[in-house]
Design a protein around this motif. Structure first.
Motif, PDB file in Angstrom:
ATOM      1  N   SER A  10       0.843  -1.199   0.000  1.00  0.00           N
ATOM      2  CA  SER A  10       0.000   0.000   0.000  1.00  0.00           C
ATOM      3  C   SER A  10       0.875   1.243   0.000  1.00  0.00           C
ATOM      4  CB  SER A  10      -0.903   0.028   1.235  1.00  0.00           C
ATOM      5  OG  SER A  10      -0.115   0.218   2.408  1.00  0.00           O
ATOM      6  N   SER A  11       0.253   2.382  -0.272  1.00  0.00           N
ATOM      7  CA  SER A  11       0.984   3.644  -0.281  1.00  0.00           C
ATOM      8  C   SER A  11       1.569   3.955   1.087  1.00  0.00           C
ATOM      9  CB  SER A  11       0.067   4.780  -0.732  1.00  0.00           C
ATOM     10  OG  SER A  11       0.773   6.006  -0.790  1.00  0.00           O
ATOM     11  N   GLY A  12       0.764   3.747   2.130  1.00  0.00           N
ATOM     12  CA  GLY A  12       1.240   4.017   3.473  1.00  0.00           C
ATOM     13  C   GLY A  12       2.435   3.153   3.842  1.00  0.00           C
ATOM     14  N   GLU A  13       2.411   1.874   3.453  1.00  0.00           N
ATOM     15  CA  GLU A  13       3.532   0.981   3.763  1.00  0.00           C
ATOM     16  C   GLU A  13       4.772   1.335   2.954  1.00  0.00           C
ATOM     17  OE1 GLU A  13       1.568  -3.246   4.918  1.00  0.00           O
ATOM     18  OE2 GLU A  13       0.743  -2.233   3.158  1.00  0.00           O
ATOM     19  N   ARG A  14       4.585   1.845   1.739  1.00  0.00           N
ATOM     20  CA  ARG A  14       5.718   2.345   0.963  1.00  0.00           C
ATOM     21  C   ARG A  14       6.430   3.457   1.720  1.00  0.00           C
ATOM     22  NH1 ARG A  14       3.961   5.274  -4.472  1.00  0.00           N
ATOM     23  NH2 ARG A  14       2.472   6.235  -3.030  1.00  0.00           N
ATOM     24  N   PHE A  15       5.675   4.440   2.203  1.00  0.00           N
ATOM     25  CA  PHE A  15       6.288   5.556   2.921  1.00  0.00           C
ATOM     26  C   PHE A  15       6.864   5.104   4.268  1.00  0.00           C
ATOM     27  CE2 PHE A  15       3.006   8.017   0.369  1.00  0.00           C
ATOM     28  CZ  PHE A  15       3.928   8.417  -0.592  1.00  0.00           C
ATOM     29  N   GLU A  16       6.225   4.123   4.890  1.00  0.00           N
ATOM     30  CA  GLU A  16       6.750   3.578   6.144  1.00  0.00           C
ATOM     31  C   GLU A  16       8.111   2.916   5.922  1.00  0.00           C
ATOM     32  OE1 GLU A  16       5.876  -0.148   9.184  1.00  0.00           O
ATOM     33  OE2 GLU A  16       4.209   0.662   7.996  1.00  0.00           O
ATOM     34  N   ALA A  17       8.227   2.137   4.839  1.00  0.00           N
ATOM     35  CA  ALA A  17       9.489   1.458   4.541  1.00  0.00           C
ATOM     36  C   ALA A  17      10.585   2.468   4.236  1.00  0.00           C
ATOM     37  CB  ALA A  17       9.303   0.506   3.367  1.00  0.00           C
ATOM     38  N   ALA A  18      10.267   3.487   3.436  1.00  0.00           N
ATOM     39  CA  ALA A  18      11.262   4.511   3.114  1.00  0.00           C
ATOM     40  C   ALA A  18      11.686   5.267   4.361  1.00  0.00           C
ATOM     41  CB  ALA A  18      10.698   5.472   2.072  1.00  0.00           C
TER      42      ALA A  18
END
Length: 374
Positions: A248-256
């Motif tokens: 998801s978009s939120g998990e993308r930003f969390e990983a970054a």
């Protein structure tokens, strides 16, 4: 998880011990790179060949900015809109055939809202057609050493044979970051086209939530998942986090965010310290010249564990003199870089030019030349 260098032309980085930290990243593939030195600080499946969605546009932007800087195209040029560009799906600015936009406006649309139609229009303008531009993209990838990449289109829509890897994305992203103009576009949160009729909001939400974020590119498709190549800078240290295949978009930003936080919390960059015992020339015995100029092959910045930057010292190991002949590039000595606890690395000191050995014929020739030029 490894630490290695991925950039050519950089001095050997600190030989890090393998880091035992494991990040729980909500993504398929990832890599964290120190942009200043090219050192990989963390990786997760970095060479898997996978779809990368709109992060493809990093290469599209790189080739376009190179064309601008080479004078082949101009930011004020009007870019024609083709039926092919008009028919692009996914994220877009709803270009219509016959509309007129400057190259500057379309680059802005690519950077802010990841417009596929704008990317294809720009590719056709720079390359003549999208297939020809894709060939240019692949040639540039080969030049950069991107060994796990093949491009088929300029925008990143899922297509057979179109793939890259986290490591390769970091390579082309760092190449794009060499063009400072790109961060001006990537840093825009909101803008508009068509006299305010078309609103654009940046797809990189880290611009509003992560201190020091500077760019760079997001991407999402069914095949690629949710992706980002995120650049950030704090206290003179630049990092790049590539995240591929988040759910998801939120998990993308969390990983970054996890990757960037890890880098900033554990590492720092420092200027190479002044070198004790540095001299610029050495005497040469038995040479046509009495001295040789030295070249110090040291990096501008050093990557260190957090807190080591204030404890750096550097000193030379050099002979009293050289024996002729001396060849350009010949190693003369070295510089040793240390912290209080250990040696970080050694860097060569080389001869900056040739010094031939003096023999009878050379001495006679020099004497004759001196006499006839009196």
């Amino acid at each position: 998880m490894l630490v290695a260098t991925i950039c050519l032309g950089l001095a050997a980085p600190h030989a890090w011990a393998e880091n035992s930290t494991e990040l729980n990243l909500p993504c398929r593939n990832a890599i964290l790179v120190n942009v200043n030195t090219g050192t990989v600080l963390y990786e997760q499946g970095p060479d898997d060949e996978v779809p990368i969605a709109s992060i493809t546009k990093v290469m599209t932007l790189l080739l376009t900015l190179e064309a601008v800087e080479a004078g082949k195209v101009s930011m004020t040029d009007i870019v024609p809109i083709s039926e092919h560009a008009y028919n692009m799906g996914g994220s877009q600015i709803w270009l219509e055939p016959g509309e007129q936009f400057t190259l500057d406006e379309l680059i802005k649309a690519i950077c802010i809202c990841s417009a596929n139609d704008a990317a294809v229009a720009v590719a056709e303008f720079v390359g003549g057609s999208e297939p020809v531009f894709a060939e240019m993209m692949n040639a540039k990838a080969k030049e950069l050493g991107m060994n796990h990449t093949h491009f088929v289109n300029a925008c990143g829509l899922d297509e057979a044979g179109h793939y890259s890897s986290a490591r390769d994305v970091s390579i082309m992203s760092m190449e794009l970051l060499k063009h400072p103009k790109i961060l001006e576009y990537c840093g825009i949160w909101m803008d508009s086209l068509r006299n305010g009729e078309t609103q654009m909001v940046n797809t990189n939400k880290l611009l509003k939530s992560y201190p020091g974020i500077t760019g760079l590119k997001t991407g999402t498709t069914n095949g690629a998942g949710v992706c980002i190549s995120a650049s950030a800078e704090r206290d003179g240290m630049s990092l790049l986090a590539v995240v591929l295949g988040s759910p998801s978009s939120g998990e993308r930003f969390e990983a970054a965010t996890q990757l960037l936080d890890y880098g900033f919390a554990n590492y720092e960059t420092a200027e190479f310290p002044s070198i004790a015992g540095r001299v610029e020339t050495l005497p040469v015995k038995g040479g046509v010249s009495q001295q040789v100029t030295l070249s110090y092959e040291i990096p501008e910045k050093i990557l260190l564990k957090k807190g080591e930057g204030k404890k750096l010292t550097a000193e030379t190991t050099l002979p009293q003199q050289m024996e002729a002949p001396v060849q350009k590039g010949e190693k003369v000595g070295e510089v040793t870089l240390k912290t209080e606890q250990s040696v970080i690395g050694t860097y060569p000191v080389t001869a900056a030019g040739d010094v031939s050995k003096m023999d009878f014929s050379t001495a006679f020739s020099l004497l004759s030349h001196a006499i006839f030029t009196l």
